[in-house]
Enzyme design. Structure first.
Site, PDB file in Angstrom:
ATOM      1  N   TYR A  29       1.187  62.299 -44.471  1.00  0.00           N
ATOM      2  CA  TYR A  29       1.363  63.313 -45.512  1.00  0.00           C
ATOM      3  C   TYR A  29       1.229  62.662 -46.887  1.00  0.00           C
ATOM      4  CZ  TYR A  29       3.249  67.351 -47.992  1.00  0.00           C
ATOM      5  OH  TYR A  29       3.405  68.415 -48.846  1.00  0.00           O
ATOM      6  N   HIS A  88      -1.834  63.192 -49.773  1.00  0.00           N
ATOM      7  CA  HIS A  88      -1.532  63.632 -51.134  1.00  0.00           C
ATOM      8  C   HIS A  88      -1.862  62.563 -52.169  1.00  0.00           C
ATOM      9  CE1 HIS A  88       0.311  67.030 -49.163  1.00  0.00           C
ATOM     10  NE2 HIS A  88       0.303  67.626 -50.338  1.00  0.00           N
ATOM     11  N   TYR A  90       4.167  69.350 -60.859  1.00  0.00           N
ATOM     12  CA  TYR A  90       4.287  69.693 -59.442  1.00  0.00           C
ATOM     13  C   TYR A  90       4.719  68.461 -58.659  1.00  0.00           C
ATOM     14  CZ  TYR A  90       2.645  71.861 -55.001  1.00  0.00           C
ATOM     15  OH  TYR A  90       2.533  72.390 -53.755  1.00  0.00           O
ATOM     16  N   TRP A 144      -7.998  72.958 -47.708  1.00  0.00           N
ATOM     17  CA  TRP A 144      -6.846  72.050 -47.741  1.00  0.00           C
ATOM     18  C   TRP A 144      -5.839  72.435 -46.660  1.00  0.00           C
ATOM     19  CZ3 TRP A 144      -5.661  67.460 -49.665  1.00  0.00           C
ATOM     20  CH2 TRP A 144      -4.319  67.056 -49.707  1.00  0.00           C
ATOM     21  N   TRP A 145      -5.564  73.723 -46.545  1.00  0.00           N
ATOM     22  CA  TRP A 145      -4.618  74.170 -45.524  1.00  0.00           C
ATOM     23  C   TRP A 145      -5.098  73.781 -44.130  1.00  0.00           C
ATOM     24  CZ3 TRP A 145      -3.810  79.812 -47.584  1.00  0.00           C
ATOM     25  CH2 TRP A 145      -2.982  79.776 -48.714  1.00  0.00           C
TER      26      TRP A 145
END
Length: 104
Positions: free
Chosen positions: A18, A22, A41, A76-77
């Site tokens: 993860y 990112h 963010y 992306w999802w």
């Protein structure tokens, strides 16, 4: 500027993956988020529960409603669905969080 918080769930054992994904966030996705008015963010991980906690600022929270229709967001999802709890459309299962305290 609205502050928005939410939580998601990471599958066990995918913490480093993860982070890696990112760390190399796609430039076109980053541009889309900025163009949508998203700033400041952050996503945090609770390692005891694998809960992800996201918080961001949005110039217009209603503009976020347009993100699911964007091809780069859908891509992306699809890229992330194997490592986190996802809905049938590949979007992450995301639970909005209610603010109960803020110290500016």
């Amino acid at each position: 500027m609205a502050r928005i918080a939410f939580k998601m769930t990471l599958h066990p054992g995918f913490e480093e993956e993860y982070r890696k994904r990112h760390d190399t966030i796609w430039p076109d996705l980053q541009a889309l988020l900025k163009e949508t008015g998203i700033s400041d963010y952050s996503i945090f991980l609770d390692e005891t529960t694998n809960s992800l906690f996201g918080v961001l600022k949005a110039e217009d929270p209603k503009a976020l409603d347009n993100l699911p229709a964007q091809p780069v967001m859908q891509k992306w999802w699809a890229y992330m669905k194997d490592i986190m709890a996802s809905n049938e459309d590949n979007s992450p299962v995301s639970i909005p969080l209610k603010e109960v305290f803020y110290l500016p």
